[in-house]
Design a protein around this motif. Sequence first.
Motif, PDB file in Angstrom:
ATOM      1  N   SER A 193       5.426   6.304  14.207  1.00 29.47           N
ATOM      2  CA  SER A 193       4.126   5.663  14.367  1.00 29.47           C
ATOM      3  C   SER A 193       3.114   6.770  14.125  1.00 29.47           C
ATOM      4  CB  SER A 193       4.037   5.109  15.785  1.00 29.47           C
ATOM      5  OG  SER A 193       2.692   4.936  16.150  1.00 29.47           O
ATOM      6  N   ALA A 194       2.319   6.620  13.082  1.00 32.27           N
ATOM      7  CA  ALA A 194       1.492   7.758  12.649  1.00 32.27           C
ATOM      8  C   ALA A 194       0.213   7.281  11.982  1.00 32.27           C
ATOM      9  CB  ALA A 194       2.297   8.612  11.678  1.00 32.27           C
ATOM     10  N   ARG A 195      -0.612   8.233  11.611  1.00 34.14           N
ATOM     11  CA  ARG A 195      -1.799   7.922  10.822  1.00 34.14           C
ATOM     12  C   ARG A 195      -1.445   8.087   9.346  1.00 34.14           C
ATOM     13  NH1 ARG A 195      -5.196   5.216  13.746  1.00 34.14           N
ATOM     14  NH2 ARG A 195      -6.911   5.802  12.374  1.00 34.14           N
ATOM     15  N   GLY A 196      -2.106   7.327   8.502  1.00 31.28           N
ATOM     16  CA  GLY A 196      -1.796   7.404   7.080  1.00 31.28           C
ATOM     17  C   GLY A 196      -3.017   7.263   6.196  1.00 31.28           C
TER      18      GLY A 196
ATOM     19  N   GLU B 202       0.862  -1.167   0.000  1.00 28.91           N
ATOM     20  CA  GLU B 202       0.000   0.000   0.000  1.00 28.91           C
ATOM     21  C   GLU B 202       0.899   1.217   0.000  1.00 28.91           C
ATOM     22  OE1 GLU B 202      -3.747  -1.906   2.498  1.00 28.91           O
ATOM     23  OE2 GLU B 202      -2.551  -0.315   3.412  1.00 28.91           O
ATOM     24  N   PHE B 203       0.543   2.215  -0.780  1.00 29.35           N
ATOM     25  CA  PHE B 203       1.294   3.480  -0.775  1.00 29.35           C
ATOM     26  C   PHE B 203       0.557   4.440   0.130  1.00 29.35           C
ATOM     27  CE2 PHE B 203       4.698   3.000  -3.901  1.00 29.35           C
ATOM     28  CZ  PHE B 203       4.396   1.725  -4.340  1.00 29.35           C
ATOM     29  N   ILE B 204       1.284   4.868   1.168  1.00 28.17           N
ATOM     30  CA  ILE B 204       0.661   5.620   2.256  1.00 28.17           C
ATOM     31  C   ILE B 204       1.236   7.025   2.332  1.00 28.17           C
ATOM     32  CG2 ILE B 204       0.377   5.702   4.777  1.00 28.17           C
ATOM     33  CD1 ILE B 204      -1.056   3.275   3.831  1.00 28.17           C
ATOM     34  N   ILE B 205       0.333   7.989   2.527  1.00 32.99           N
ATOM     35  CA  ILE B 205       0.728   9.371   2.800  1.00 32.99           C
ATOM     36  C   ILE B 205       0.509   9.592   4.289  1.00 32.99           C
ATOM     37  CG2 ILE B 205       0.165  11.800   2.313  1.00 32.99           C
ATOM     38  CD1 ILE B 205       1.046  10.124  -0.122  1.00 32.99           C
ATOM     39  N   LEU B 206       1.505  10.091   4.987  1.00 29.54           N
ATOM     40  CA  LEU B 206       1.312  10.354   6.410  1.00 29.54           C
ATOM     41  C   LEU B 206       0.429  11.592   6.591  1.00 29.54           C
ATOM     42  CD1 LEU B 206       4.879   9.699   7.874  1.00 29.54           C
ATOM     43  CD2 LEU B 206       3.006   8.079   7.455  1.00 29.54           C
ATOM     44  N   ALA B 207      -0.602  11.465   7.410  1.00 33.76           N
ATOM     45  CA  ALA B 207      -1.504  12.589   7.698  1.00 33.76           C
ATOM     46  C   ALA B 207      -2.256  12.272   8.971  1.00 33.76           C
ATOM     47  CB  ALA B 207      -2.493  12.808   6.556  1.00 33.76           C
ATOM     48  N   SER B 208      -2.386  13.293   9.826  1.00 30.64           N
ATOM     49  CA  SER B 208      -2.980  13.035  11.143  1.00 30.64           C
ATOM     50  C   SER B 208      -4.421  12.557  11.038  1.00 30.64           C
ATOM     51  CB  SER B 208      -2.933  14.300  11.987  1.00 30.64           C
ATOM     52  OG  SER B 208      -3.590  15.338  11.298  1.00 30.64           O
TER      53      SER B 208
ATOM     54  N   LEU C   1      13.713  -1.076   4.683  1.00 32.51           N
ATOM     55  CA  LEU C   1      13.486  -0.651   6.068  1.00 32.51           C
ATOM     56  C   LEU C   1      12.073  -1.014   6.505  1.00 32.51           C
ATOM     57  CD1 LEU C   1      15.100   2.909   5.844  1.00 32.51           C
ATOM     58  CD2 LEU C   1      16.145   0.797   6.691  1.00 32.51           C
ATOM     59  N   TYR C   2      11.869  -0.940   7.801  1.00 31.05           N
ATOM     60  CA  TYR C   2      10.556  -1.310   8.318  1.00 31.05           C
ATOM     61  C   TYR C   2       9.465  -0.339   7.864  1.00 31.05           C
ATOM     62  CZ  TYR C   2       6.951  -3.133  11.310  1.00 31.05           C
ATOM     63  OH  TYR C   2       5.785  -3.706  11.745  1.00 31.05           O
ATOM     64  N   ALA C   3       8.359  -0.881   7.377  1.00 25.23           N
ATOM     65  CA  ALA C   3       7.187  -0.066   7.025  1.00 25.23           C
ATOM     66  C   ALA C   3       5.993  -0.991   6.921  1.00 25.23           C
ATOM     67  CB  ALA C   3       7.385   0.665   5.706  1.00 25.23           C
ATOM     68  N   ALA C   4       5.006  -0.793   7.776  1.00 24.39           N
ATOM     69  CA  ALA C   4       3.839  -1.680   7.723  1.00 24.39           C
ATOM     70  C   ALA C   4       2.597  -0.971   8.240  1.00 24.39           C
ATOM     71  CB  ALA C   4       4.100  -2.936   8.554  1.00 24.39           C
ATOM     72  N   THR C   5       1.469  -1.372   7.679  1.00 27.54           N
ATOM     73  CA  THR C   5       0.197  -0.886   8.210  1.00 27.54           C
ATOM     74  C   THR C   5      -0.174  -1.783   9.393  1.00 27.54           C
ATOM     75  OG1 THR C   5      -1.045  -2.307   6.734  1.00 27.54           O
ATOM     76  CG2 THR C   5      -0.575  -0.085   5.951  1.00 27.54           C
TER      77      THR C   5
ATOM     78  N   GLN D 256      -3.609   3.214  10.886  1.00 31.83           N
ATOM     79  CA  GLN D 256      -2.448   3.372  11.766  1.00 31.83           C
ATOM     80  C   GLN D 256      -1.264   2.732  11.051  1.00 31.83           C
ATOM     81  OE1 GLN D 256      -2.309   5.023  14.705  1.00 31.83           O
ATOM     82  NE2 GLN D 256      -0.112   4.616  14.756  1.00 31.83           N
ATOM     83  N   VAL D 257      -0.153   3.446  10.941  1.00 34.68           N
ATOM     84  CA  VAL D 257       0.993   2.907  10.218  1.00 34.68           C
ATOM     85  C   VAL D 257       2.283   3.088  11.014  1.00 34.68           C
ATOM     86  CG1 VAL D 257      -0.098   3.329   7.981  1.00 34.68           C
ATOM     87  CG2 VAL D 257       1.436   5.056   8.936  1.00 34.68           C
ATOM     88  N   PHE D 258       3.259   2.255  10.683  1.00 27.31           N
ATOM     89  CA  PHE D 258       4.534   2.252  11.400  1.00 27.31           C
ATOM     90  C   PHE D 258       5.650   2.169  10.377  1.00 27.31           C
ATOM     91  CE2 PHE D 258       1.187   0.172  13.718  1.00 27.31           C
ATOM     92  CZ  PHE D 258       1.261   0.710  14.996  1.00 27.31           C
ATOM     93  N   CYS D 259       6.645   3.054  10.499  1.00 30.03           N
ATOM     94  CA  CYS D 259       7.753   2.952   9.547  1.00 30.03           C
ATOM     95  C   CYS D 259       9.022   3.593  10.084  1.00 30.03           C
ATOM     96  CB  CYS D 259       7.381   3.571   8.207  1.00 30.03           C
ATOM     97  SG  CYS D 259       7.223   5.352   8.253  1.00 30.03           S
TER      98      CYS D 259
END
Length: 440
Positions: free
Chosen positions: A278-281, A209-215, A255-259, A220-223
């Motif tokens: 650790s953020a919203r995406g 999945e291609f994720i854009i970080l946004a509050s 590198l680590y990146a996962a939903t 919930q995503v981790f990278c």
Amino acid sequence: MRLSRYFLPTLRETPKEAEIVSHRLALRAGLIRQESAGIYAWLPLGLRVLNRICAIIREEQNRSGAIELLMPTIQSADLWRESGRYDAYGKEMLRITDRAEREMLFGPTNEEMITEIFRAYVRSYKALPLNLYHLQWKFRDEIRPRFGTMRSREFLMKDAYSFDLDQEGARHAYNRMFVAYLRTFERLGLKSIPMRADTGPIGGDLSHEFIILASTGESQVFCHRDYLDFHVPGPDTDFDSRADLEGIVKKWTSLYAATEEMHDQAAFDALPEGSRVSARGIEVGHIFYFGTKYSEPMKAYVTGPDGKEVPVHMGSYGIGPTRLVPAIIEASHDEAGIIWPDAVAPFDAAILNLKPGDGATDRVSAEIEAALGARGLSALIDDTDERPGAKFATADLIGLPWQVIVGPKGLGEGKVELKRRATGERVLVSPDEAVERIAS
Ligand code: ATP
Ligand code: MG
């Protein structure tokens, strides 16, 4: 374009139904209008943004070797019975009966149809690799449509489908799309991070999945923080080079990146403290290799070099242009309104004529628009009777990258004011200089 002759229904008040900033701004700036729950009309300004996004998507799809076609929105139920998904899809599918009592549906996606088209014409591996895509409206009867066009029921999707003789070929097809997606989102002014996604019963690691970080993101995503500074491959990337693409994808998946669904807390905790994000995406794209899931039941076989018939290996690759509009707004706005990245702005500049009807301001406004036009740039001239304060507010709200303020006082000294929307920086320059700066 003159605003007095345009259709730009902006709203002063903040609509109460809108929970997140992109939805509020999209309504206030006159980009969209809700017609039913999760179903939107695209108003002229919004449509210009959507069209620019689609144009960039097309350029990058074409660059990567994919070929555009257009499949219909309405599909036959029988096609979906072949794959077994007609019953499996459930309530998200909008089912329709035509006058002859034939069961039809409004397509939520097109794997079945593209497989049907493929099998009708392709018999030999010599026609491969092949990647066909279209930009077409989809309908999914989402339980909870919300956030405007971020999660709507009717939405536009770019969906591509790749066909290869074997898994190794399919991997290259996957890598092409992976790199095309990195480039596409970068050109849209977004930082996207590919994150491992669930592949379901097929397994393997070929889904991102291609994720854009946004509050305000729904996931919930981790990278790893370093992804935010990774260099996106340039337009000179050789999409035919398996080794080059493999190298790029390796780097972008190293590198680590996962939903949340794929999250491994222990692996994440092992990262250095300062590297953990650790953020919203917001999911703006999803790519997927699914092998022979459709080609087998739907009998899409090709003959290989050895004369043997095998089911073709497929992947599918989606981007949501109507979700990208709010995603871009989430990433780029301030208190006063939207700040469009240059590449997707509905017009390149706003020309604020502070005294319409005045010979000099009218003439200079028109000259600046013409000079920009000669350089392939577009402008919206605010020639309405609104007071200057209201014009400034509207210009900030709709977020065109440049504002050229044309008033009688400045023109007395041969100057206009040029404001960069993103930084608020203003300079007094001649009309020619303003055009130069906008064009450079
Ligand atoms: P989600 O998990 O957000 O529901 P999905 O996994 O169902 O997405 P896909 O089937 O992979 O989505 O669709 C490809 C792309 O289409 C998504 O990445 C997204 O950009 C877009 N998309 C999907 N559903 C919607 C929707 N309801 N509204 C707007 N865009 C959507
Ligand atoms: Mg979904």
